[in-house]
Design a protein around this motif. Sequence first.
Motif, PDB file in Angstrom:
ATOM      1  N   LYS A 222       0.841  -1.199   0.000  1.00 39.07           N
ATOM      2  CA  LYS A 222       0.000   0.000   0.000  1.00 39.07           C
ATOM      3  C   LYS A 222       0.880   1.255   0.000  1.00 39.07           C
ATOM      4  CE  LYS A 222      -3.822  -2.173   2.530  1.00 39.07           C
ATOM      5  NZ  LYS A 222      -4.664  -2.149   3.763  1.00 39.07           N
ATOM      6  N   TYR A 223       1.988   1.185   0.752  1.00 39.18           N
ATOM      7  CA  TYR A 223       2.853   2.364   0.861  1.00 39.18           C
ATOM      8  C   TYR A 223       3.423   2.731  -0.504  1.00 39.18           C
ATOM      9  CZ  TYR A 223       6.618   5.437   2.371  1.00 39.18           C
ATOM     10  OH  TYR A 223       7.458   6.521   2.530  1.00 39.18           O
ATOM     11  N   THR A 224       3.699   1.730  -1.315  1.00 41.83           N
ATOM     12  CA  THR A 224       4.273   1.989  -2.642  1.00 41.83           C
ATOM     13  C   THR A 224       3.207   1.980  -3.726  1.00 41.83           C
ATOM     14  OG1 THR A 224       4.738  -0.374  -2.896  1.00 41.83           O
ATOM     15  CG2 THR A 224       6.514   1.003  -1.999  1.00 41.83           C
ATOM     16  N   GLU A 225       1.932   2.096  -3.299  1.00 40.11           N
ATOM     17  CA  GLU A 225       0.804   2.177  -4.223  1.00 40.11           C
ATOM     18  C   GLU A 225       0.771   0.987  -5.177  1.00 40.11           C
ATOM     19  OE1 GLU A 225       1.064   5.949  -6.146  1.00 40.11           O
ATOM     20  OE2 GLU A 225       0.692   7.080  -4.307  1.00 40.11           O
ATOM     21  N   GLY A 226       1.031  -0.193  -4.615  1.00 41.53           N
ATOM     22  CA  GLY A 226       0.936  -1.427  -5.375  1.00 41.53           C
ATOM     23  C   GLY A 226       2.187  -1.798  -6.144  1.00 41.53           C
ATOM     24  N   LEU A 227       3.185  -0.871  -6.208  1.00 41.20           N
ATOM     25  CA  LEU A 227       4.428  -1.202  -6.891  1.00 41.20           C
ATOM     26  C   LEU A 227       5.265  -2.129  -6.026  1.00 41.20           C
ATOM     27  CD1 LEU A 227       5.356   2.320  -8.308  1.00 41.20           C
ATOM     28  CD2 LEU A 227       4.235   0.417  -9.505  1.00 41.20           C
ATOM     29  N   ALA A 228       6.065  -2.956  -6.663  1.00 41.87           N
ATOM     30  CA  ALA A 228       6.857  -3.924  -5.917  1.00 41.87           C
ATOM     31  C   ALA A 228       7.914  -3.220  -5.071  1.00 41.87           C
ATOM     32  CB  ALA A 228       7.530  -4.903  -6.871  1.00 41.87           C
ATOM     33  N   ALA A 229       8.111  -3.711  -3.843  1.00 44.12           N
ATOM     34  CA  ALA A 229       9.169  -3.244  -2.956  1.00 44.12           C
ATOM     35  C   ALA A 229       9.819  -4.473  -2.332  1.00 44.12           C
ATOM     36  CB  ALA A 229       8.608  -2.329  -1.865  1.00 44.12           C
ATOM     37  N   THR A 230      10.983  -4.262  -1.750  1.00 44.05           N
ATOM     38  CA  THR A 230      11.700  -5.385  -1.141  1.00 44.05           C
ATOM     39  C   THR A 230      10.947  -5.830   0.099  1.00 44.05           C
ATOM     40  OG1 THR A 230      13.760  -4.381  -1.900  1.00 44.05           O
ATOM     41  CG2 THR A 230      13.938  -6.185  -0.334  1.00 44.05           C
ATOM     42  N   ASN A 231      10.595  -7.101   0.167  1.00 46.81           N
ATOM     43  CA  ASN A 231       9.779  -7.628   1.264  1.00 46.81           C
ATOM     44  C   ASN A 231      10.572  -8.542   2.187  1.00 46.81           C
ATOM     45  OD1 ASN A 231       7.819 -10.139   2.096  1.00 46.81           O
ATOM     46  ND2 ASN A 231       6.715  -8.159   2.176  1.00 46.81           N
ATOM     47  N   GLN A 232      11.615  -9.217   1.673  1.00 39.26           N
ATOM     48  CA  GLN A 232      12.388 -10.161   2.480  1.00 39.26           C
ATOM     49  C   GLN A 232      13.714 -10.446   1.772  1.00 39.26           C
ATOM     50  OE1 GLN A 232      10.150 -13.638   3.631  1.00 39.26           O
ATOM     51  NE2 GLN A 232      11.984 -14.804   4.205  1.00 39.26           N
ATOM     52  N   ILE A 233      14.784 -10.685   2.571  1.00 38.40           N
ATOM     53  CA  ILE A 233      16.050 -11.115   1.972  1.00 38.40           C
ATOM     54  C   ILE A 233      16.546 -12.352   2.708  1.00 38.40           C
ATOM     55  CG2 ILE A 233      16.666  -8.759   1.285  1.00 38.40           C
ATOM     56  CD1 ILE A 233      18.912  -8.945   3.432  1.00 38.40           C
ATOM     57  N   VAL A 234      17.330 -13.165   1.963  1.00 40.06           N
ATOM     58  CA  VAL A 234      17.927 -14.379   2.516  1.00 40.06           C
ATOM     59  C   VAL A 234      19.403 -14.382   2.153  1.00 40.06           C
ATOM     60  CG1 VAL A 234      17.900 -16.890   2.570  1.00 40.06           C
ATOM     61  CG2 VAL A 234      15.752 -15.634   2.253  1.00 40.06           C
ATOM     62  N   VAL A 235      20.282 -14.576   3.154  1.00 42.94           N
ATOM     63  CA  VAL A 235      21.726 -14.597   2.948  1.00 42.94           C
ATOM     64  C   VAL A 235      22.226 -16.013   3.216  1.00 42.94           C
ATOM     65  CG1 VAL A 235      23.959 -13.616   3.600  1.00 42.94           C
ATOM     66  CG2 VAL A 235      21.888 -12.193   3.694  1.00 42.94           C
ATOM     67  N   GLY A 236      22.954 -16.586   2.266  1.00 47.19           N
ATOM     68  CA  GLY A 236      23.496 -17.934   2.447  1.00 47.19           C
ATOM     69  C   GLY A 236      24.678 -18.129   1.514  1.00 47.19           C
ATOM     70  N   GLY A 237      24.994 -19.398   1.273  1.00 45.94           N
ATOM     71  CA  GLY A 237      26.106 -19.711   0.388  1.00 45.94           C
ATOM     72  C   GLY A 237      27.241 -20.398   1.107  1.00 45.94           C
ATOM     73  N   ALA A 238      28.265 -20.762   0.345  1.00 47.09           N
ATOM     74  CA  ALA A 238      29.386 -21.530   0.895  1.00 47.09           C
ATOM     75  C   ALA A 238      30.096 -20.784   2.009  1.00 47.09           C
ATOM     76  CB  ALA A 238      30.374 -21.863  -0.227  1.00 47.09           C
ATOM     77  N   PHE A 239      30.117 -19.449   1.965  1.00 50.22           N
ATOM     78  CA  PHE A 239      30.868 -18.713   2.985  1.00 50.22           C
ATOM     79  C   PHE A 239      30.219 -18.807   4.365  1.00 50.22           C
ATOM     80  CE2 PHE A 239      27.593 -15.734   2.662  1.00 50.22           C
ATOM     81  CZ  PHE A 239      27.812 -14.555   3.369  1.00 50.22           C
ATOM     82  N   LEU A 240      28.919 -19.211   4.410  1.00 51.25           N
ATOM     83  CA  LEU A 240      28.246 -19.446   5.705  1.00 51.25           C
ATOM     84  C   LEU A 240      28.169 -20.933   6.026  1.00 51.25           C
ATOM     85  CD1 LEU A 240      25.286 -16.864   5.708  1.00 51.25           C
ATOM     86  CD2 LEU A 240      27.541 -16.675   6.761  1.00 51.25           C
ATOM     87  N   HIS A 241      28.837 -21.758   5.212  1.00 50.61           N
ATOM     88  CA  HIS A 241      28.923 -23.211   5.483  1.00 50.61           C
ATOM     89  C   HIS A 241      27.547 -23.840   5.664  1.00 50.61           C
ATOM     90  CE1 HIS A 241      33.311 -22.932   5.960  1.00 50.61           C
ATOM     91  NE2 HIS A 241      33.058 -21.776   6.567  1.00 50.61           N
ATOM     92  N   GLY A 242      26.629 -23.478   4.764  1.00 49.53           N
ATOM     93  CA  GLY A 242      25.305 -24.096   4.773  1.00 49.53           C
ATOM     94  C   GLY A 242      24.289 -23.406   5.650  1.00 49.53           C
ATOM     95  N   HIS A 243      24.679 -22.384   6.388  1.00 49.91           N
ATOM     96  CA  HIS A 243      23.713 -21.667   7.240  1.00 49.91           C
ATOM     97  C   HIS A 243      23.013 -20.587   6.434  1.00 49.91           C
ATOM     98  CE1 HIS A 243      25.239 -23.780  10.745  1.00 49.91           C
ATOM     99  NE2 HIS A 243      26.479 -23.497  10.325  1.00 49.91           N
ATOM    100  N   LYS A 244      21.852 -20.151   6.954  1.00 49.76           N
ATOM    101  CA  LYS A 244      21.015 -19.211   6.223  1.00 49.76           C
ATOM    102  C   LYS A 244      20.417 -18.203   7.189  1.00 49.76           C
ATOM    103  CE  LYS A 244      17.104 -20.825   4.688  1.00 49.76           C
ATOM    104  NZ  LYS A 244      16.120 -21.575   3.876  1.00 49.76           N
ATOM    105  N   ILE A 245      20.539 -16.911   6.821  1.00 48.24           N
ATOM    106  CA  ILE A 245      19.982 -15.821   7.631  1.00 48.24           C
ATOM    107  C   ILE A 245      18.857 -15.176   6.825  1.00 48.24           C
ATOM    108  CG2 ILE A 245      20.451 -13.616   8.740  1.00 48.24           C
ATOM    109  CD1 ILE A 245      23.373 -14.483   9.024  1.00 48.24           C
ATOM    110  N   GLU A 246      17.683 -15.001   7.497  1.00 43.17           N
ATOM    111  CA  GLU A 246      16.538 -14.401   6.837  1.00 43.17           C
ATOM    112  C   GLU A 246      16.065 -13.186   7.634  1.00 43.17           C
ATOM    113  OE1 GLU A 246      13.530 -17.249   5.118  1.00 43.17           O
ATOM    114  OE2 GLU A 246      14.621 -18.663   6.385  1.00 43.17           O
ATOM    115  N   VAL A 247      15.724 -12.112   6.901  1.00 46.39           N
ATOM    116  CA  VAL A 247      15.184 -10.903   7.517  1.00 46.39           C
ATOM    117  C   VAL A 247      13.974 -10.464   6.700  1.00 46.39           C
ATOM    118  CG1 VAL A 247      15.618  -8.528   8.235  1.00 46.39           C
ATOM    119  CG2 VAL A 247      17.476 -10.210   8.301  1.00 46.39           C
ATOM    120  N   GLY A 248      12.817 -10.241   7.402  1.00 49.00           N
ATOM    121  CA  GLY A 248      11.603  -9.771   6.734  1.00 49.00           C
ATOM    122  C   GLY A 248      11.162  -8.435   7.294  1.00 49.00           C
ATOM    123  N   THR A 249       9.959  -8.000   6.904  1.00 49.97           N
ATOM    124  CA  THR A 249       9.411  -6.729   7.388  1.00 49.97           C
ATOM    125  C   THR A 249       9.097  -6.832   8.878  1.00 49.97           C
ATOM    126  OG1 THR A 249       7.146  -7.399   6.892  1.00 49.97           O
ATOM    127  CG2 THR A 249       8.415  -6.326   5.112  1.00 49.97           C
TER     128      THR A 249
END
Length: 335
Positions: A222-249
């Motif tokens: 609603k804040y962006t009047e229906g336009l897409a905005a960043t809602n969630q990100i996920v950080v992972g990969g070999a440098f985290l040795h299989g671990h995963k960090i997630e951050v949402g709104t």
Amino acid sequence: KRLNYTCMFIGGGVGVLLLVLVVILLLLPGTTTTTTPMTTTALPFNCMTMDNPDMWSPAKKTYCCAHGGKGCPKPTTPAPTPPPPTPPKPKPPTQPPLPYDCGAGVANWEAGWSDAKKAWCCAHGGQGCTTPKPTQPYDCNAGFSNWQAGWSPGKKAWCCQHAARGCAPVAKQCTLWGDPHVISFDQMNTDKSQAYSFYGDGDFWLVKSSTVSIQGRFEGTKYTEGLAATNQIVVGGAFLHGHKIEVGTLDSGILTIDGQKMIAGFPGSYSGSYSGHGITVTYDDSGEVPDVIPEGNEKRVVHMDLPLDVKVTVFQWKNYLDVQIEMGKQPGQDG
């Protein structure tokens, strides 16, 4: 006057005596003298003429030269004797060919030269000399394909200094804000007017490489009047040795590692070590926002300090996120 008759008698007697002697001589028989007439032989040439002997015939010249010394050939001045030819300069002695060219392949002499060439070039040109290598604290070739995640900080520092390997890549920043506008890693400045905008819904890669992987989910609000905005990100990969960090709104309440809540309240922090590599997450209200604080929101910021000097900062708003990613270029990176 008395004449002297004595002198007269003496003089007359002498004269008579002489006359008698002449008559006697004439009367004496004498030798008969025969006179032979003189014969004169003509000469073949008259050498006493006054003309120029150079005009005489060769025969007259020869005769007169032999019998009178005239008409003889004039002596010719002999031509000067030419100087002796200059002897050719002696050629410099030919140097025997060198057994080796010490300039050829010098850039790869250790692997490319034979032992004989190394020995000869070391003795004659100071190249190719082998010296015992000191014991090294680290092998900068071992594990280089995964040096960012696999090497210790000490090995990275030593190999960077001594072998130009393992050096931390120059960090660049990517920023997403609003609906969203994006300053990519490739943009040469932070001028927001040069950023591009993205309006698509769905899950997309923000960083994709063999070591670091970061994904974003984009949805309309609603804040962006229906336009897409960043809602969630996920950080992972070999440098985290299989671990995963997630951050949402803020509304989603997502702030987890491997699906488990990391921080119970605000402000707060989390730290952990995974395979010898530390992860630190701080949750507070510090940091300059990329855009503005939306109306009706409080400032909530998630700071992630991750291996490979990757730093991810997430500004949590009620129904969207602003994100900053700071990191060096990774192997095979896309994004």
